[in-house]
Design a protein around this motif. Structure first.
Motif, short mmCIF file in Angstrom:
data_model
loop_
_atom_site.label_atom_id
_atom_site.label_comp_id
_atom_site.label_asym_id
_atom_site.label_seq_id
_atom_site.Cartn_x
_atom_site.Cartn_y
_atom_site.Cartn_z
N THR A 57 -40.64 10.03 26.61
CA THR A 57 -40.94 10.36 25.22
C THR A 57 -39.71 10.31 24.33
OG1 THR A 57 -40.79 12.72 25.78
CG2 THR A 57 -42.99 11.73 25.75
N ALA A 58 -38.52 10.55 24.90
CA ALA A 58 -37.29 10.45 24.10
C ALA A 58 -37.11 9.02 23.60
CB ALA A 58 -36.08 10.88 24.93
N TRP A 65 -37.57 5.04 19.23
CA TRP A 65 -38.06 3.73 18.81
C TRP A 65 -38.96 3.87 17.59
CZ3 TRP A 65 -42.79 1.54 18.04
CH2 TRP A 65 -42.82 0.15 17.88
N GLN A 66 -39.85 4.84 17.61
CA GLN A 66 -40.78 4.99 16.49
C GLN A 66 -40.06 5.33 15.19
OE1 GLN A 66 -43.50 7.88 18.18
NE2 GLN A 66 -44.98 6.29 18.70
N ILE A 67 -39.14 6.26 15.25
CA ILE A 67 -38.43 6.64 14.03
C ILE A 67 -37.58 5.49 13.51
CG2 ILE A 67 -36.61 8.13 13.13
CD1 ILE A 67 -39.34 9.43 13.25
N ASP A 68 -36.89 4.80 14.42
CA ASP A 68 -36.09 3.65 14.00
C ASP A 68 -36.96 2.59 13.33
OD1 ASP A 68 -33.82 4.79 14.93
OD2 ASP A 68 -33.71 3.64 16.78
N SER A 69 -38.12 2.33 13.93
CA SER A 69 -39.00 1.29 13.41
C SER A 69 -39.60 1.68 12.07
CB SER A 69 -40.13 1.00 14.42
OG SER A 69 -39.60 0.54 15.63
N PHE A 70 -40.05 2.92 11.96
CA PHE A 70 -40.70 3.35 10.73
C PHE A 70 -39.70 3.41 9.57
CE2 PHE A 70 -43.71 5.84 13.66
CZ PHE A 70 -44.48 4.70 13.85
N PRO A 89 -50.27 13.34 12.84
CA PRO A 89 -51.54 13.56 13.55
C PRO A 89 -52.11 12.29 14.17
CG PRO A 89 -51.85 13.71 11.16
CD PRO A 89 -50.38 13.66 11.40
N GLU A 90 -51.93 11.16 13.49
CA GLU A 90 -52.46 9.90 14.03
C GLU A 90 -51.70 9.47 15.28
OE1 GLU A 90 -55.17 8.69 12.80
OE2 GLU A 90 -55.17 10.21 11.22
N LEU A 91 -50.36 9.58 15.23
CA LEU A 91 -49.56 9.19 16.39
C LEU A 91 -49.81 10.10 17.57
CD1 LEU A 91 -46.12 8.28 14.74
CD2 LEU A 91 -47.86 6.73 15.64
N GLU A 92 -50.02 11.38 17.30
CA GLU A 92 -50.30 12.33 18.38
C GLU A 92 -51.59 11.97 19.10
OE1 GLU A 92 -50.43 17.16 19.10
OE2 GLU A 92 -50.71 16.36 17.09
N GLU A 93 -52.64 11.70 18.35
CA GLU A 93 -53.92 11.32 18.95
C GLU A 93 -53.79 10.01 19.72
OE1 GLU A 93 -56.80 12.87 19.08
OE2 GLU A 93 -56.06 14.62 17.97
N PHE A 94 -53.05 9.06 19.16
CA PHE A 94 -52.89 7.76 19.81
C PHE A 94 -52.10 7.91 21.11
CE2 PHE A 94 -50.79 3.57 20.30
CZ PHE A 94 -51.94 2.80 20.44
N LEU A 95 -51.06 8.74 21.09
CA LEU A 95 -50.26 8.96 22.28
C LEU A 95 -51.10 9.52 23.42
CD1 LEU A 95 -47.53 9.15 23.76
CD2 LEU A 95 -47.20 11.38 22.69
N VAL A 96 -51.93 10.50 23.12
CA VAL A 96 -52.79 11.10 24.14
C VAL A 96 -53.78 10.07 24.68
CG1 VAL A 96 -54.55 12.85 24.57
CG2 VAL A 96 -52.53 13.43 23.22
N TYR A 97 -54.35 9.26 23.78
CA TYR A 97 -55.30 8.23 24.20
C TYR A 97 -54.66 7.25 25.19
CZ TYR A 97 -57.18 3.51 23.93
OH TYR A 97 -57.60 2.25 24.26
#
Length: 393
Positions: free
Chosen positions: A124-125, A130-135, A162-170
């Motif tokens: 997750t680190a 990666w997500q923060i750099d990309s966004f 909230p969207e990323l959290e749901e997607f991560l769990v999926y």
């Protein structure tokens, strides 16, 4: 975020002892303190959903966990030591309770619980970075004049969280289901850990020279394109991407035919892209030890060595992999044997005439060409085979 685990049971600090803080995994900055930047604190509260309430000692005590175990859990998750600053939340307490509860219930041993913390933290680190750099990379021009990237960050995170959290769990659940399915299909208990797999490395040729010629941004784009292409092809054809190493990827497949298809698709994809260097691939088949999503063992080492000696735009495989391809009927034992089979089928068809039943000819997907035996560092003498699509050897 990990703790200074030298705190005694009454909350006092004993004399400093450097050996207490030693860790075999990474250097820890014991002077690290939580930031006091107002925006950073607001973002932290938004993401964690709670205010700072506890020191590490207070969090461990509230969770009913020893400071020693709490420290090991937090370090395994990759959080820096923060001394006894008040920087932890109810979520930190709950996480400690959950991990220690699994140990107390006998569902996990203590070393296994620490492995769970470490594997989750490491994965997750990288994902978060990666997500923060990309966004944030796409925010060089704020939506309104005068706004800074810092001012845009808070509303962006607020919308995405909230969207990323749901997607991560999926995605995690889908991956967990797939991994569990592979394990329960293992022939015996030993196969759950030590399994027979096809393991391949794909390596960009001349990447070191390329790094000296390209600008940093160009190099980053090339690596991202390479990793994305590899990840897509490996997944689409039934393999698993184990890890990426910049100019190299490691993948695995349950059977030799799948690995062969992936390897050749990778070669073909890179050859069709003028912006990409040449690619070489090495594959070996055999027993592999799996730990924390990675693979280890002689089979992996052999695949790596084969990659280093493979010609550009080519795939080299070991003898066990070649034997497995012939066993499953994906490749002929030899081109001479394949030619004999085709000639025999043609002769039978001619004898039976137009009204006879069609005579099947073995439809091999791949061809194998033996190469010169050669010594491979640390593994003795091996006989590599050149893999190609049928009819192109």
């Amino acid at each position: 975020m990990t703790v200074d685990d030298t705190t005694s049971g009454d909350g006092t600090q004993p004399p400093s002892d450097p050996s207490v803080h030693a860790t075999p995994h990474h250097e820890v900055d014991h002077t690290a303190e939580p930031t006091d930047d107002p925006l950073a604190i607001r973002l932290e509260q938004l993401i964690l959903g709670a205010d700072r309430r506890y020191t590490p000692f207070q969090a461990a005590r509230t969770a009913g966990v020893s400071m020693d175990l709490a420290s090991r859990f937090w370090r395994a998750m990759g959080f820096a030591d923060i001394g006894q600053a008040k920087a932890l939340t109810e979520a930190d307490v709950l996480a400690l309770r959950r991990l220690s509860g699994l140990v107390e219930a006998g569902l996990l041993s203590e070393p296994m619980a620490i492995q769970v913390a470490r594997s989750t933290g490491q994965t997750t680190a990288r994902l978060a970075e990666w997500q923060i750099d990309s966004f944030l990379e796409g925010l060089t021009e704020p939506p309104e004049p005068g706004m800074t990237r810092t001012e845009v960050t808070y509303p962006l995170v607020e919308l995405l969280l909230p969207e990323l959290e749901e997607f991560l769990v999926y995605v995690w659940r889908r991956q967990l289901a797939a991994a569990t399915g592979r394990v329960v299909q293992a022939a015996d208990d030993e196969e759950m850990v030590d399994r027979r797999l096809a393991v391949g490395f794909a390596d960009l040729v001349g990447f070191t020279r390329l790094t000296r010629r390209l600008e940093e941004e160009e190099l980053g784009e090339l690596v991202e394109s390479f990793e994305t292409t590899c990840a897509d092809l490996v997944a689409a054809h039934g393999g698993r991407l184990i890890k990426t190493l910049g100019d190299e990827v490691l993948f695995a497949a349950d059977d030799a035919g799948t690995a062969a298809e992936i390897a050749l698709r990778l070669i073909e994809a890179m050859a069709a892209d003028d912006t990409m260097p040449a690619l070489r691939v090495g594959i070996a088949f055999g027993t592999v030890t799996t730990r924390m999503g990675d693979v280890f063992g002689t089979t992996v080492n052999l695949a790596s060595r084969l990659t280093s000696i493979a010609p550009k735009d080519a795939v080299l495989v070991d003898g066990a992999f070649a034997k497995e391809l012939t066993r499953t009927g994906d490749a002929p034992v030899s081109e001479a044997r394949a030619a004999e089979e085709a000639a025999a089928a043609a002769e039978r068809a001619e004898k039976e005439g137009a009204h006879g039943e069609p005579v099947p000819v073995p439809a091999y997907r791949f061809g194998l060409q033996p190469m010169w035996q050669r010594p491979v560092r640390g593994l003795g003498v091996v006989e590599p085979w050149l893999l190609a699509r049928r009819g192109t050897t």
